[in-house]
Design a protein around this motif. Sequence first.
Motif, PDB file in Angstrom:
ATOM      1  N   TYR A 170      11.493  32.846  45.713  1.00 53.51           N
ATOM      2  CA  TYR A 170      10.776  33.879  44.968  1.00 53.51           C
ATOM      3  C   TYR A 170       9.295  33.552  45.029  1.00 53.51           C
ATOM      4  O   TYR A 170       8.863  32.466  44.629  1.00 53.51           O
ATOM      5  N   ASN A 171       8.537  34.455  45.562  1.00 53.46           N
ATOM      6  CA  ASN A 171       7.088  34.298  45.616  1.00 53.46           C
ATOM      7  C   ASN A 171       6.464  35.672  45.872  1.00 53.46           C
ATOM      8  O   ASN A 171       7.186  36.666  46.008  1.00 53.46           O
ATOM      9  N   PRO A 213       8.555  27.252  38.433  1.00 51.17           N
ATOM     10  CA  PRO A 213       8.521  27.185  39.900  1.00 51.17           C
ATOM     11  C   PRO A 213       8.626  25.728  40.356  1.00 51.17           C
ATOM     12  O   PRO A 213       8.168  24.817  39.655  1.00 51.17           O
ATOM     13  N   VAL A 252      11.309  33.725  34.520  1.00 47.03           N
ATOM     14  CA  VAL A 252      11.008  32.507  35.280  1.00 47.03           C
ATOM     15  C   VAL A 252      10.832  31.327  34.334  1.00 47.03           C
ATOM     16  O   VAL A 252      10.040  31.387  33.388  1.00 47.03           O
ATOM     17  N   PRO A 265       7.517  28.572  46.268  1.00 45.70           N
ATOM     18  CA  PRO A 265       6.583  29.454  45.568  1.00 45.70           C
ATOM     19  C   PRO A 265       5.330  29.786  46.373  1.00 45.70           C
ATOM     20  O   PRO A 265       4.667  30.788  46.096  1.00 45.70           O
ATOM     21  N   PRO A 275      12.171  29.281  40.796  1.00 44.40           N
ATOM     22  CA  PRO A 275      11.795  29.715  42.143  1.00 44.40           C
ATOM     23  C   PRO A 275      11.525  28.537  43.091  1.00 44.40           C
ATOM     24  O   PRO A 275      10.791  27.608  42.741  1.00 44.40           O
ATOM     25  N   LEU A 297       3.929  33.579  39.373  1.00 40.64           N
ATOM     26  CA  LEU A 297       5.339  33.322  39.092  1.00 40.64           C
ATOM     27  C   LEU A 297       5.556  32.984  37.624  1.00 40.64           C
ATOM     28  O   LEU A 297       6.531  33.432  37.003  1.00 40.64           O
TER      29      LEU A 297
END
Length: 328
Positions: free
Chosen positions: A185-186, A280, A277, A212, A209, A271
Amino acid sequence: MEYTHLGRTGLSVSRLCLGTMNFGPQTDEPGSFAIMDRALEHGINFHDTANVYGWQQGEGVTEQIIGRWYAQGGGRRDKVVLATKVYGKMGDWPNEQGLSARHIIRACEDSLRRLQTDWIDLYQMHHVSRETPWEEIWQAMETLVAQGKVIYVGSSNFAGWHIAAAQEAAGRRNFLGLVAEQCIYNLMTRYVELEVVPAAQHHGLGIIPWSPLHGGLLSGAIRKQSAGEKARSASGRSADALAKHRGTIEAYEKFCAELGHDPADVALAWLLSRPGVTAPIIGPRTIEQLDGSLSAVDITLDAGALARLDEIFPPVGNGGPGPEAWAW
Protein backbone atom coordinates in the motif's frame (compact mmCIF):
# COMPACT_ATOMS: atom_id res chain seq x y z
CA MET A 1 7.12 8.33 18.93
CA GLU A 2 3.35 8.02 18.70
CA TYR A 3 1.57 4.77 19.54
CA THR A 4 -1.74 3.25 18.56
CA HIS A 5 -3.60 0.00 19.12
CA LEU A 6 -3.06 -2.86 16.71
CA GLY A 7 -6.47 -3.19 15.12
CA ARG A 8 -9.21 -3.87 17.66
CA THR A 9 -6.75 -5.23 20.25
CA GLY A 10 -5.45 -3.51 23.35
CA LEU A 11 -1.85 -3.98 22.14
CA SER A 12 0.07 -0.70 21.76
CA VAL A 13 2.46 -0.43 18.82
CA SER A 14 4.51 2.43 17.38
CA ARG A 15 3.16 4.25 14.32
CA LEU A 16 6.22 3.06 12.39
CA CYS A 17 7.10 -0.63 12.16
CA LEU A 18 10.73 -1.67 11.73
CA GLY A 19 11.04 -4.04 8.79
CA THR A 20 14.00 -6.41 8.92
CA MET A 21 14.08 -7.90 5.42
CA ASN A 22 17.46 -6.26 4.73
CA PHE A 23 19.08 -7.85 7.79
CA GLY A 24 21.56 -10.37 6.40
CA PRO A 25 21.38 -9.80 2.63
CA GLN A 26 21.91 -6.00 2.73
CA THR A 27 22.94 -5.16 6.28
CA ASP A 28 25.45 -7.24 8.23
CA GLU A 29 24.81 -8.45 11.76
CA PRO A 30 26.57 -5.60 13.64
CA GLY A 31 24.73 -3.08 11.47
CA SER A 32 21.42 -4.86 12.08
CA PHE A 33 22.03 -4.82 15.84
CA ALA A 34 22.78 -1.10 15.70
CA ILE A 35 19.58 -0.37 13.77
CA MET A 36 17.43 -2.34 16.23
CA ASP A 37 19.08 -0.61 19.19
CA ARG A 38 18.51 2.80 17.61
CA ALA A 39 14.89 1.90 16.85
CA LEU A 40 14.31 1.28 20.55
CA GLU A 41 15.96 4.61 21.36
CA HIS A 42 13.41 6.25 19.06
CA GLY A 43 10.56 4.36 20.74
CA ILE A 44 9.86 2.05 17.79
CA ASN A 45 8.58 -1.06 19.55
CA PHE A 46 7.06 -2.89 16.55
CA HIS A 47 9.38 -5.20 14.55
CA ASP A 48 8.39 -7.28 11.52
CA THR A 49 10.22 -10.25 10.02
CA ALA A 50 9.51 -13.61 8.34
CA ASN A 51 10.94 -17.10 8.44
CA VAL A 52 12.00 -16.86 4.78
CA TYR A 53 13.92 -13.59 5.15
CA GLY A 54 17.62 -13.96 4.52
CA TRP A 55 16.83 -15.84 1.32
CA GLN A 56 18.72 -19.02 2.20
CA GLN A 57 16.08 -21.73 2.08
CA GLY A 58 15.29 -23.21 5.46
CA GLU A 59 17.88 -21.15 7.32
CA GLY A 60 15.81 -18.23 8.60
CA VAL A 61 18.89 -16.02 8.50
CA THR A 62 17.11 -12.82 9.51
CA GLU A 63 15.28 -14.48 12.39
CA GLN A 64 18.61 -15.81 13.62
CA ILE A 65 20.11 -12.31 13.60
CA ILE A 66 17.15 -10.96 15.56
CA GLY A 67 17.42 -13.86 18.01
CA ARG A 68 21.08 -13.11 18.71
CA TRP A 69 20.13 -9.47 19.29
CA TYR A 70 17.50 -10.51 21.85
CA ALA A 71 20.08 -12.78 23.52
CA GLN A 72 22.13 -9.72 24.48
CA GLY A 73 19.51 -9.01 27.14
CA GLY A 74 18.83 -5.55 28.42
CA GLY A 75 15.07 -6.08 28.15
CA ARG A 76 15.22 -6.11 24.36
CA ARG A 77 12.68 -8.88 23.90
CA ASP A 78 10.24 -7.53 26.46
CA LYS A 79 10.22 -4.08 24.85
CA VAL A 80 9.49 -5.35 21.33
CA VAL A 81 6.20 -6.37 19.75
CA LEU A 82 7.53 -9.11 17.48
CA ALA A 83 5.81 -10.09 14.25
CA THR A 84 6.96 -12.92 12.01
CA LYS A 85 5.37 -14.98 9.25
CA VAL A 86 4.61 -18.53 8.13
CA TYR A 87 3.86 -19.96 4.68
CA GLY A 88 7.04 -19.78 2.62
CA LYS A 89 9.10 -22.72 1.44
CA MET A 90 11.48 -23.83 4.19
CA GLY A 91 12.63 -27.10 2.63
CA ASP A 92 12.36 -29.31 -0.44
CA TRP A 93 9.65 -31.64 0.89
CA PRO A 94 5.96 -30.92 0.17
CA ASN A 95 4.97 -30.34 3.81
CA GLU A 96 7.68 -27.76 4.44
CA GLN A 97 5.57 -24.87 3.18
CA GLY A 98 1.99 -23.60 3.15
CA LEU A 99 -0.61 -23.42 5.91
CA SER A 100 -1.31 -27.02 6.85
CA ALA A 101 -1.67 -27.48 10.60
CA ARG A 102 1.49 -29.56 10.55
CA HIS A 103 3.53 -26.84 8.86
CA ILE A 104 2.11 -23.99 10.95
CA ILE A 105 3.03 -25.70 14.21
CA ARG A 106 6.44 -26.91 13.01
CA ALA A 107 7.30 -23.53 11.47
CA CYS A 108 6.33 -21.76 14.68
CA GLU A 109 8.60 -24.00 16.75
CA ASP A 110 11.46 -23.36 14.32
CA SER A 111 10.91 -19.57 14.40
CA LEU A 112 10.85 -19.58 18.20
CA ARG A 113 14.16 -21.44 18.25
CA ARG A 114 15.83 -19.09 15.77
CA LEU A 115 14.43 -15.99 17.47
CA GLN A 116 15.51 -17.27 20.91
CA THR A 117 12.16 -16.34 22.41
CA ASP A 118 9.26 -18.12 24.08
CA TRP A 119 6.51 -16.30 22.20
CA ILE A 120 5.59 -14.48 19.00
CA ASP A 121 3.37 -11.45 19.48
CA LEU A 122 1.89 -11.42 15.95
CA TYR A 123 2.07 -14.59 13.86
CA GLN A 124 1.16 -13.72 10.29
CA MET A 125 0.15 -15.94 7.39
CA HIS A 126 2.47 -14.66 4.65
CA HIS A 127 -0.03 -15.56 1.89
CA VAL A 128 -3.46 -17.13 1.71
CA SER A 129 -3.64 -20.90 1.17
CA ARG A 130 -6.41 -21.85 -1.22
CA GLU A 131 -5.87 -25.56 -0.45
CA THR A 132 -6.21 -25.52 3.35
CA PRO A 133 -9.62 -25.22 5.08
CA TRP A 134 -9.96 -22.49 7.66
CA GLU A 135 -11.01 -25.02 10.29
CA GLU A 136 -7.56 -26.62 10.02
CA ILE A 137 -5.72 -23.31 10.07
CA TRP A 138 -7.61 -22.01 13.09
CA GLN A 139 -7.21 -25.29 14.96
CA ALA A 140 -3.44 -24.97 14.60
CA MET A 141 -3.42 -21.30 15.58
CA GLU A 142 -5.67 -21.96 18.58
CA THR A 143 -3.22 -24.63 19.75
CA LEU A 144 -0.31 -22.19 19.56
CA VAL A 145 -2.27 -19.48 21.36
CA ALA A 146 -3.33 -21.92 24.09
CA GLN A 147 0.31 -22.92 24.54
CA GLY A 148 1.36 -19.28 24.90
CA LYS A 149 3.64 -19.48 21.85
CA VAL A 150 1.52 -17.03 19.81
CA ILE A 151 -0.45 -14.07 21.18
CA TYR A 152 -2.19 -12.65 18.07
CA VAL A 153 -2.70 -13.86 14.50
CA GLY A 154 -2.44 -11.75 11.38
CA SER A 155 -2.56 -12.08 7.61
CA SER A 156 -0.50 -10.75 4.73
CA ASN A 157 -1.37 -10.32 1.07
CA PHE A 158 -5.00 -11.38 1.59
CA ALA A 159 -7.91 -10.23 -0.54
CA GLY A 160 -10.90 -8.64 1.17
CA TRP A 161 -13.01 -11.76 0.83
CA HIS A 162 -10.22 -13.86 2.34
CA ILE A 163 -10.34 -11.66 5.44
CA ALA A 164 -14.12 -12.05 5.60
CA ALA A 165 -13.93 -15.84 5.20
CA ALA A 166 -11.21 -16.12 7.83
CA GLN A 167 -13.17 -14.07 10.35
CA GLU A 168 -16.38 -15.96 9.71
CA ALA A 169 -14.62 -19.26 10.41
CA ALA A 170 -12.89 -17.86 13.50
CA GLY A 171 -16.18 -16.54 14.82
CA ARG A 172 -17.77 -19.99 14.59
CA ARG A 173 -15.01 -21.22 16.91
CA ASN A 174 -15.30 -18.23 19.29
CA PHE A 175 -11.72 -17.37 18.38
CA LEU A 176 -10.35 -13.84 18.05
CA GLY A 177 -9.14 -14.52 14.52
CA LEU A 178 -7.15 -11.98 12.54
CA VAL A 179 -6.11 -8.68 14.11
CA ALA A 180 -3.93 -7.25 11.31
CA GLU A 181 -3.42 -7.40 7.55
CA GLN A 182 -0.03 -6.63 6.03
CA CYS A 183 -0.39 -5.53 2.41
CA ILE A 184 1.35 -3.52 -0.28
CA TYR A 185 0.00 0.00 0.00
CA ASN A 186 1.49 3.29 -1.08
CA LEU A 187 0.69 6.34 -3.21
CA MET A 188 1.39 4.38 -6.40
CA THR A 189 -0.36 1.15 -5.38
CA ARG A 190 -3.83 1.85 -4.01
CA TYR A 191 -5.81 -1.26 -5.01
CA VAL A 192 -6.34 -2.26 -1.37
CA GLU A 193 -8.58 0.77 -0.88
CA LEU A 194 -11.26 -0.98 -2.94
CA GLU A 195 -11.93 -3.98 -0.70
CA VAL A 196 -9.02 -4.95 1.58
CA VAL A 197 -9.07 -1.78 3.69
CA PRO A 198 -12.89 -1.75 4.06
CA ALA A 199 -12.86 -5.45 5.02
CA ALA A 200 -10.07 -4.86 7.53
CA GLN A 201 -11.90 -1.92 9.08
CA HIS A 202 -15.18 -3.85 9.26
CA HIS A 203 -13.55 -6.80 11.01
CA GLY A 204 -11.26 -4.74 13.25
CA LEU A 205 -7.90 -5.47 11.60
CA GLY A 206 -5.08 -2.95 11.60
CA ILE A 207 -3.45 -2.30 8.21
CA ILE A 208 0.33 -2.66 8.11
CA PRO A 209 1.52 -1.37 4.71
CA TRP A 210 4.64 -2.88 3.18
CA SER A 211 6.69 -1.17 0.45
CA PRO A 212 5.47 2.28 1.54
CA LEU A 213 8.04 3.92 -0.77
CA HIS A 214 7.28 1.63 -3.73
CA GLY A 215 10.78 0.22 -4.05
CA GLY A 216 12.38 3.62 -3.48
CA LEU A 217 10.46 5.46 -6.21
CA LEU A 218 8.78 7.68 -3.63
CA SER A 219 11.99 8.48 -1.77
CA GLY A 220 13.27 11.19 -4.11
CA ALA A 221 14.47 8.84 -6.84
CA ILE A 222 14.92 11.49 -9.55
CA ARG A 223 16.64 13.92 -7.19
CA LYS A 224 19.03 11.18 -6.06
CA GLN A 225 19.65 10.16 -9.66
CA SER A 226 20.49 13.73 -10.64
CA ALA A 227 22.84 14.05 -7.66
CA GLY A 228 24.59 10.79 -8.56
CA GLU A 229 23.50 9.10 -5.34
CA LYS A 230 23.09 5.35 -5.17
CA ALA A 231 19.42 4.40 -4.83
CA ARG A 232 17.24 1.29 -4.94
CA SER A 233 15.35 2.76 -7.88
CA ALA A 234 18.45 2.76 -10.08
CA SER A 235 18.29 -0.87 -11.17
CA GLY A 236 15.98 -3.76 -12.07
CA ARG A 237 12.21 -3.41 -11.84
CA SER A 238 12.50 -0.13 -9.95
CA ALA A 239 14.45 1.43 -12.80
CA ASP A 240 11.84 0.23 -15.31
CA ALA A 241 9.04 1.63 -13.14
CA LEU A 242 10.85 4.95 -12.83
CA ALA A 243 11.17 5.20 -16.59
CA LYS A 244 7.47 4.41 -17.01
CA HIS A 245 6.25 6.85 -14.35
CA ARG A 246 8.91 9.53 -14.60
CA GLY A 247 6.45 12.35 -15.24
CA THR A 248 4.40 11.41 -12.18
CA ILE A 249 7.47 11.14 -9.95
CA GLU A 250 8.75 14.50 -11.20
CA ALA A 251 5.43 16.14 -10.28
CA TYR A 252 5.52 14.44 -6.89
CA GLU A 253 9.05 15.54 -6.06
CA LYS A 254 8.25 19.09 -7.14
CA PHE A 255 5.20 19.14 -4.85
CA CYS A 256 7.21 17.76 -1.92
CA ALA A 257 9.76 20.54 -2.45
CA GLU A 258 6.93 23.07 -2.29
CA LEU A 259 5.78 21.51 0.97
CA GLY A 260 9.34 21.66 2.29
CA HIS A 261 9.46 17.96 3.14
CA ASP A 262 11.47 15.01 1.88
CA PRO A 263 9.49 12.82 -0.57
CA ALA A 264 9.99 9.72 1.59
CA ASP A 265 8.56 11.54 4.61
CA VAL A 266 5.53 12.73 2.64
CA ALA A 267 4.84 9.19 1.39
CA LEU A 268 4.91 7.83 4.94
CA ALA A 269 2.87 10.73 6.31
CA TRP A 270 0.23 10.10 3.65
CA LEU A 271 -0.06 6.47 4.75
CA LEU A 272 -0.27 7.51 8.39
CA SER A 273 -3.24 9.71 7.44
CA ARG A 274 -5.14 6.89 5.74
CA PRO A 275 -8.12 5.26 7.49
CA GLY A 276 -7.34 1.95 9.15
CA VAL A 277 -3.54 2.19 8.86
CA THR A 278 -1.70 1.15 12.01
CA ALA A 279 1.96 1.43 11.01
CA PRO A 280 3.81 1.48 7.68
CA ILE A 281 6.82 -0.82 7.55
CA ILE A 282 10.12 1.00 7.09
CA GLY A 283 13.07 -1.12 5.97
CA PRO A 284 16.26 0.84 6.67
CA ARG A 285 19.61 -0.54 5.57
CA THR A 286 21.50 2.01 7.70
CA ILE A 287 21.00 3.98 10.91
CA GLU A 288 20.90 7.16 8.83
CA GLN A 289 17.92 5.86 6.87
CA LEU A 290 16.18 4.90 10.11
CA ASP A 291 16.77 8.31 11.67
CA GLY A 292 15.44 10.01 8.54
CA SER A 293 12.16 8.12 8.68
CA LEU A 294 11.16 9.59 12.05
CA SER A 295 10.22 12.97 10.57
CA ALA A 296 7.14 11.46 8.91
CA VAL A 297 5.34 11.04 12.23
CA ASP A 298 5.41 14.81 12.79
CA ILE A 299 4.04 15.78 9.36
CA THR A 300 0.36 16.67 9.07
CA LEU A 301 -0.95 16.90 5.51
CA ASP A 302 -3.86 19.32 5.20
CA ALA A 303 -6.87 18.81 2.94
CA GLY A 304 -5.24 20.75 0.12
CA ALA A 305 -2.09 18.65 0.21
CA LEU A 306 -4.09 15.41 0.30
CA ALA A 307 -6.17 16.56 -2.67
CA ARG A 308 -3.03 17.42 -4.64
CA LEU A 309 -1.58 13.97 -3.92
CA ASP A 310 -4.80 12.43 -5.23
CA GLU A 311 -4.31 14.44 -8.43
CA ILE A 312 -0.74 13.21 -8.84
CA PHE A 313 -1.54 9.63 -7.83
CA PRO A 314 -5.22 9.07 -8.69
CA PRO A 315 -6.99 6.37 -6.68
CA VAL A 316 -8.46 3.36 -8.46
CA GLY A 317 -11.70 4.11 -10.27
CA ASN A 318 -13.67 6.86 -8.58
CA GLY A 319 -11.71 6.44 -5.37
CA GLY A 320 -12.72 4.94 -2.05
CA PRO A 321 -14.19 1.48 -1.51
CA GLY A 322 -16.06 -0.68 -3.97
CA PRO A 323 -18.62 -0.86 -5.40
CA GLU A 324 -18.85 2.93 -5.46
CA ALA A 325 -15.34 3.13 -6.92
CA TRP A 326 -16.42 1.36 -10.09
CA ALA A 327 -20.21 1.13 -10.15
CA TRP A 328 -21.30 4.78 -9.88
